[in-house]
Design an enzyme around this catalytic site. Structure first.
Site, PDB file in Angstrom:
ATOM      1  CG  HIS A 113      -1.884   1.112   1.234  1.00 20.52           C
ATOM      2  ND1 HIS A 113      -2.324   1.678   2.400  1.00 20.52           N
ATOM      3  CD2 HIS A 113      -2.503   1.788   0.238  1.00 20.52           C
ATOM      4  CE1 HIS A 113      -3.177   2.650   2.123  1.00 20.52           C
ATOM      5  NE2 HIS A 113      -3.299   2.736   0.810  1.00 20.52           N
ATOM      6  CG  ASP A 138       9.333   9.406 -21.852  1.00 19.06           C
ATOM      7  OD1 ASP A 138      10.428   9.161 -21.301  1.00 19.06           O
ATOM      8  OD2 ASP A 138       8.841  10.555 -21.857  1.00 19.06           O
ATOM      9  CG  HIS A 167      10.285  16.379 -16.262  1.00 18.72           C
ATOM     10  ND1 HIS A 167       9.580  15.198 -16.407  1.00 18.72           N
ATOM     11  CD2 HIS A 167      11.471  16.177 -16.881  1.00 18.72           C
ATOM     12  CE1 HIS A 167      10.319  14.327 -17.082  1.00 18.72           C
ATOM     13  NE2 HIS A 167      11.465  14.897 -17.382  1.00 18.72           N
ATOM     14  CE1 TYR A 172       8.708  17.223 -19.227  1.00 17.08           C
ATOM     15  CE2 TYR A 172       7.839  17.966 -21.335  1.00 17.08           C
ATOM     16  CZ  TYR A 172       8.744  18.085 -20.296  1.00 17.08           C
ATOM     17  OH  TYR A 172       9.686  19.080 -20.347  1.00 17.08           O
ATOM     18  CB  ALA A 173       4.506   9.529 -22.345  1.00 20.72           C
ATOM     19  CG  ASN A 174       7.768  10.065 -18.126  1.00 18.08           C
ATOM     20  OD1 ASN A 174       8.217   9.092 -18.704  1.00 18.08           O
ATOM     21  ND2 ASN A 174       8.133  11.311 -18.438  1.00 18.08           N
TER      22      ASN A 174
END
Length: 139
Positions: free
Chosen positions: A20, A28, A106, A128-130
């Site tokens: 948890h 990316d 970022h 920024y595909a994170n």
């Protein structure tokens, strides 16, 4: 053979071991990954596998209570962000509970990803595909 969607044994093990509040980063192909975090490198070539394809499979196996993203994701890659947001809305409906989305810089995101249980590297090339998925509980 496993019956569920996720076939990668390293990724399956990482998800099964989440407690948890622990994080799993899906990123990316350009995100720097620290030496102290487990790297699950799925990238084959540019775009394969994609961020959303990978995220879909991970979300099908994981209870998520919070997601951390870089605030730049929304403005720099709005089309992909919109597809991501739609998935998170569906996830909340499936889980019967809201999923909190936290926006950070970022730089802060990179530091927090190093605290994840594991980082899953995709072939995605969209900036920024994170995301960091914070594990919830199934009860």
């Amino acid at each position: 053979m496993k019956k569920t969607r996720l076939l990668n044994p390293q990724l399956s093990g990482a998800i099964a071991s989440l407690g948890h509040g622990q994080g799993l980063t899906v990123c990316d192909c350009g995100l720097p990954i620290g030496e102290s975090v487990e790297r699950i490198d799925l990238a084959l070539t540019h775009g394969v596998p994609g961020f959303l394809d990978t995220l879909d499979v991970v979300l099908s196996e994981t209870v998520v209570e919070e997601i951390i993203i870089a605030k730049e994701f929304i403005h720099v890659s709005p089309e992909l962000y919109q597809q991501f947001a739609e998935r998170i809305q569906l996830l909340a409906e499936e889980q019967g509970a809201p999923v909190k989305v936290v926006q950070v810089s970022h730089e802060c995101f990179k530091a927090q990803s190093d605290l994840s249980k594991a980082v899953v590297r995709t072939g995605e090339r969209t900036p920024y595909a994170n995301v960091i998925l914070k594990s919830g509980v199934a009860f």
